[in-house]
Every structure is written in C-alpha cells, then in structure tokens.
Write a protein that holds these residues in place. Sequence first.
Motif, PDB file in Angstrom:
ATOM      1  N   ARG A 132     111.791  81.817  34.269  1.00 15.07           N
ATOM      2  CA  ARG A 132     112.831  82.888  34.001  1.00 15.07           C
ATOM      3  C   ARG A 132     113.598  82.589  32.700  1.00 15.07           C
ATOM      4  O   ARG A 132     114.136  83.386  31.971  1.00 15.07           O
ATOM      5  N   LEU A 133     113.715  81.112  32.490  1.00 13.13           N
ATOM      6  CA  LEU A 133     114.652  80.683  31.542  1.00 13.13           C
ATOM      7  C   LEU A 133     114.010  80.379  30.212  1.00 13.13           C
ATOM      8  O   LEU A 133     114.553  80.586  29.009  1.00 13.13           O
ATOM      9  N   LEU A 134     112.559  80.621  29.967  1.00 13.85           N
ATOM     10  CA  LEU A 134     111.747  80.454  29.115  1.00 13.85           C
ATOM     11  C   LEU A 134     112.151  81.103  27.837  1.00 13.85           C
ATOM     12  O   LEU A 134     112.499  80.849  26.598  1.00 13.85           O
ATOM     13  N   PRO A 135     112.257  82.664  28.078  1.00 16.65           N
ATOM     14  CA  PRO A 135     112.493  83.388  26.760  1.00 16.65           C
ATOM     15  C   PRO A 135     114.116  82.996  26.064  1.00 16.65           C
ATOM     16  O   PRO A 135     114.110  82.926  24.874  1.00 16.65           O
ATOM     17  N   MET A 136     115.103  82.671  26.937  1.00 16.91           N
ATOM     18  CA  MET A 136     116.257  82.139  26.368  1.00 16.91           C
ATOM     19  C   MET A 136     116.083  80.770  25.679  1.00 16.91           C
ATOM     20  O   MET A 136     116.611  80.494  24.804  1.00 16.91           O
ATOM     21  N   LEU A 137     115.408  79.828  26.479  1.00 19.00           N
ATOM     22  CA  LEU A 137     115.130  78.575  25.936  1.00 19.00           C
ATOM     23  C   LEU A 137     114.346  78.606  24.687  1.00 19.00           C
ATOM     24  O   LEU A 137     114.646  77.846  23.767  1.00 19.00           O
ATOM     25  N   THR A 138     113.440  79.440  24.317  1.00 17.49           N
ATOM     26  CA  THR A 138     112.782  79.693  23.231  1.00 17.49           C
ATOM     27  C   THR A 138     113.726  79.952  22.295  1.00 17.49           C
ATOM     28  O   THR A 138     113.624  79.224  20.822  1.00 17.49           O
ATOM     29  N   HIS A 139     114.548  80.779  22.540  1.00 20.09           N
ATOM     30  CA  HIS A 139     115.497  81.330  21.412  1.00 20.09           C
ATOM     31  C   HIS A 139     116.525  80.275  21.088  1.00 20.09           C
ATOM     32  O   HIS A 139     116.622  80.191  20.042  1.00 20.09           O
ATOM     33  N   LEU A 140     116.766  79.617  21.834  1.00 22.32           N
ATOM     34  CA  LEU A 140     117.679  78.422  21.726  1.00 22.32           C
ATOM     35  C   LEU A 140     116.949  77.273  20.720  1.00 22.32           C
ATOM     36  O   LEU A 140     117.691  76.760  19.800  1.00 22.32           O
ATOM     37  N   ARG A 141     116.045  76.962  21.198  1.00 21.31           N
ATOM     38  CA  ARG A 141     115.126  75.946  20.435  1.00 21.31           C
ATOM     39  C   ARG A 141     114.721  76.403  18.938  1.00 21.31           C
ATOM     40  O   ARG A 141     114.801  75.602  18.033  1.00 21.31           O
ATOM     41  N   ALA A 142     114.395  77.740  18.614  1.00 23.96           N
ATOM     42  CA  ALA A 142     114.373  78.242  17.532  1.00 23.96           C
ATOM     43  C   ALA A 142     115.515  78.223  16.613  1.00 23.96           C
ATOM     44  O   ALA A 142     115.583  77.864  15.534  1.00 23.96           O
ATOM     45  N   LYS A 164     108.761  71.638  42.919  1.00 28.64           N
ATOM     46  CA  LYS A 164     107.885  71.934  41.615  1.00 28.64           C
ATOM     47  C   LYS A 164     107.515  73.387  41.515  1.00 28.64           C
ATOM     48  O   LYS A 164     107.718  74.021  40.483  1.00 28.64           O
ATOM     49  N   SER A 165     107.603  74.197  42.699  1.00 24.37           N
ATOM     50  CA  SER A 165     107.475  75.746  42.632  1.00 24.37           C
ATOM     51  C   SER A 165     108.930  76.266  42.202  1.00 24.37           C
ATOM     52  O   SER A 165     108.785  77.062  41.135  1.00 24.37           O
ATOM     53  N   ARG A 166     109.983  75.677  42.649  1.00 25.98           N
ATOM     54  CA  ARG A 166     111.302  76.094  42.216  1.00 25.98           C
ATOM     55  C   ARG A 166     111.416  75.827  40.774  1.00 25.98           C
ATOM     56  O   ARG A 166     111.718  76.550  39.886  1.00 25.98           O
ATOM     57  N   CYS A 167     111.232  74.759  40.375  1.00 21.95           N
ATOM     58  CA  CYS A 167     111.335  74.417  38.607  1.00 21.95           C
ATOM     59  C   CYS A 167     110.621  75.157  37.717  1.00 21.95           C
ATOM     60  O   CYS A 167     110.845  75.833  36.836  1.00 21.95           O
ATOM     61  N   ALA A 168     109.109  75.685  38.432  1.00 19.67           N
ATOM     62  CA  ALA A 168     108.314  76.483  37.555  1.00 19.67           C
ATOM     63  C   ALA A 168     108.773  77.956  37.432  1.00 19.67           C
ATOM     64  O   ALA A 168     108.827  78.459  36.287  1.00 19.67           O
ATOM     65  N   ARG A 169     109.388  78.359  38.784  1.00 22.34           N
ATOM     66  CA  ARG A 169     109.789  79.682  38.875  1.00 22.34           C
ATOM     67  C   ARG A 169     110.927  79.829  37.960  1.00 22.34           C
ATOM     68  O   ARG A 169     111.274  80.934  37.091  1.00 22.34           O
ATOM     69  N   GLY A 170     111.857  78.789  37.921  1.00 24.32           N
ATOM     70  CA  GLY A 170     113.036  78.761  37.204  1.00 24.32           C
ATOM     71  C   GLY A 170     112.890  78.712  35.735  1.00 24.32           C
ATOM     72  O   GLY A 170     113.592  79.392  34.821  1.00 24.32           O
ATOM     73  N   ARG A 171     111.954  77.803  35.218  1.00 28.31           N
ATOM     74  CA  ARG A 171     111.585  77.597  33.970  1.00 28.31           C
ATOM     75  C   ARG A 171     111.104  78.991  33.280  1.00 28.31           C
ATOM     76  O   ARG A 171     111.128  79.320  32.172  1.00 28.31           O
ATOM     77  N   LEU A 178     119.884  81.990  37.570  1.00 29.96           N
ATOM     78  CA  LEU A 178     118.878  81.718  38.304  1.00 29.96           C
ATOM     79  C   LEU A 178     119.401  81.818  40.011  1.00 29.96           C
ATOM     80  O   LEU A 178     120.683  81.703  40.121  1.00 29.96           O
ATOM     81  N   PRO A 179     118.641  81.951  40.869  1.00 27.92           N
ATOM     82  CA  PRO A 179     119.004  81.678  42.211  1.00 27.92           C
ATOM     83  C   PRO A 179     119.675  80.290  42.555  1.00 27.92           C
ATOM     84  O   PRO A 179     119.013  79.481  41.669  1.00 27.92           O
ATOM     85  N   ALA A 180     120.141  80.293  43.500  1.00 24.88           N
ATOM     86  CA  ALA A 180     120.803  79.008  43.649  1.00 24.88           C
ATOM     87  C   ALA A 180     119.778  77.777  43.638  1.00 24.88           C
ATOM     88  O   ALA A 180     120.035  76.656  43.371  1.00 24.88           O
ATOM     89  N   GLU A 181     118.860  77.910  44.524  1.00 22.25           N
ATOM     90  CA  GLU A 181     117.892  77.025  44.854  1.00 22.25           C
ATOM     91  C   GLU A 181     117.092  76.650  43.870  1.00 22.25           C
ATOM     92  O   GLU A 181     116.797  75.294  43.454  1.00 22.25           O
ATOM     93  N   GLN A 182     116.605  77.421  42.810  1.00 22.56           N
ATOM     94  CA  GLN A 182     115.963  77.297  41.726  1.00 22.56           C
ATOM     95  C   GLN A 182     116.921  76.437  40.539  1.00 22.56           C
ATOM     96  O   GLN A 182     116.607  75.557  40.025  1.00 22.56           O
TER      97      GLN A 182
END
Length: 227
Positions: free
Chosen positions: A178-188, A169-176, A136-140
């Motif tokens: 981008r991370l969502l595919p990886m997090l879904t994989h980890l949670r699975a 909120k915007s940075r968190c949303a954009r960061g999440r 992720l970008p540093a700010e996100q």
Amino acid sequence: MADNVRPSDQALLARHVEGDPDAFGEIVRRHRDRLWAVALRTLGDREEAADAVQDALVSAYRAAHTFRGQSAVTTWLHRITVNACLDRARKAASRRTSPVAETERLEQLIEPHESAAVPAERQDLHRELLSALRTLPAEQRAAIVLVDMQGYPVAEAAEVLGVPTGTVKSRCARGRARLLPMLTHLRAEEGDKGTSGGGRNRAQGTSVPQTAGPNDSGAVKGGGGRA
C-alpha cells in the motif's frame, strides 16, 4: 556482589513486585525512549503517543506480578505499549480530522533541535512518511514500525505483537504494497537531490525508509522522553 553491578530488567521487576519503590522507575528510564518511538510512529500523534505510553506503563506497573519470564522484560513492555497504541488507533478510527489539523500535528513531530540539524528535504521525507503510515490499518502500521523502522527481527516483532511470524510477514507485505507508490515517489525525489544524505535510507527492496532514530521525540508526559 559489588554495588555497581547493573541489575537485570527481570531482577528490577522482581524487586518492584517485592515493594522496592525505585525499581520500576529504573526500568522506565531504560526503555522509555524506544517505547516512545514505537508509540509515536504507530499513532503519528504526539498527544496520543504520550497517552498510550503512559497507559502502558501504568498497566505494566500494576501487572508486574503476572510476569512469568517467558519473554524478555523489554518484549513484555513493548507488547503492552503496542496494544495500548492499537486500542487508541481503533478508537480514533471513526474520528475524522481536517487536513489543516492533520498537517499541524505532523509539523509538531519535528523537534526544534531536529529542524536545525536535519536538512529540509529529510524533514519533508519524515513528515510525508508519517502521513503515509497513517493511511494503513493499525495492525499493519505496528508491524511496519517494528520491523522496518525500529529494526526488530520478524520473530521478535511477532513476540511483541503476540502473533505468528507469518502474520507479521503478511502484515508487512500488505502494508508495504500500500505504501509502495508513495515510497517510490519519495525515493525518486531523494535520488534527484543527490547522495549527500549519506545513504541512511534503505534504498533496496520495498521496506519503509528510516528517517530518524528512537530519540526523535520530546518528553513523554509524566516521565520525559529521555533519561
């Protein structure tokens, strides 16, 4: 006033400005663990995080006279630390490391006592999550670390970062996103291993799963990571 009354952070900072040689050290002892946790998770590198915290504490030591009490001392310290981390992240953006070196640094984030106490699958989750955060970008990354991993309310994270709540909120949303595919994989993968983990991760929504508390690191150079 009784001698055993614990002075406030603001009182200690005022004493430091007035010349008390021990006051700032007490502030550091109170807050260094959380500062270290934020720096480590934001930068994902032990040496960089240690240097960022050290830079931040030196800056806070020198700038104590500028503190006007418009926020809590801990918020002021976190803002300085996050800024130090973002500065280092931006400077490091052009420096590429090999996959081997990257893996070695992530491995070093797991303490020996943690390796003995935490199941292997949680160690894998921790390492993969830190690796994902580094994309992720540093700010996100800073916003995600404060809100999802450290548990800061959005308003307090905004104060630490010095930006409006909507920006956090915007940075968190954009960061999440981008991370969502990886997090879904980890949670699975975690779900396939059953519920023995005690449900420590946030299984609902799209927030970043929590993997360890603020004491998940070793000592900060020049001061130690624990009291």
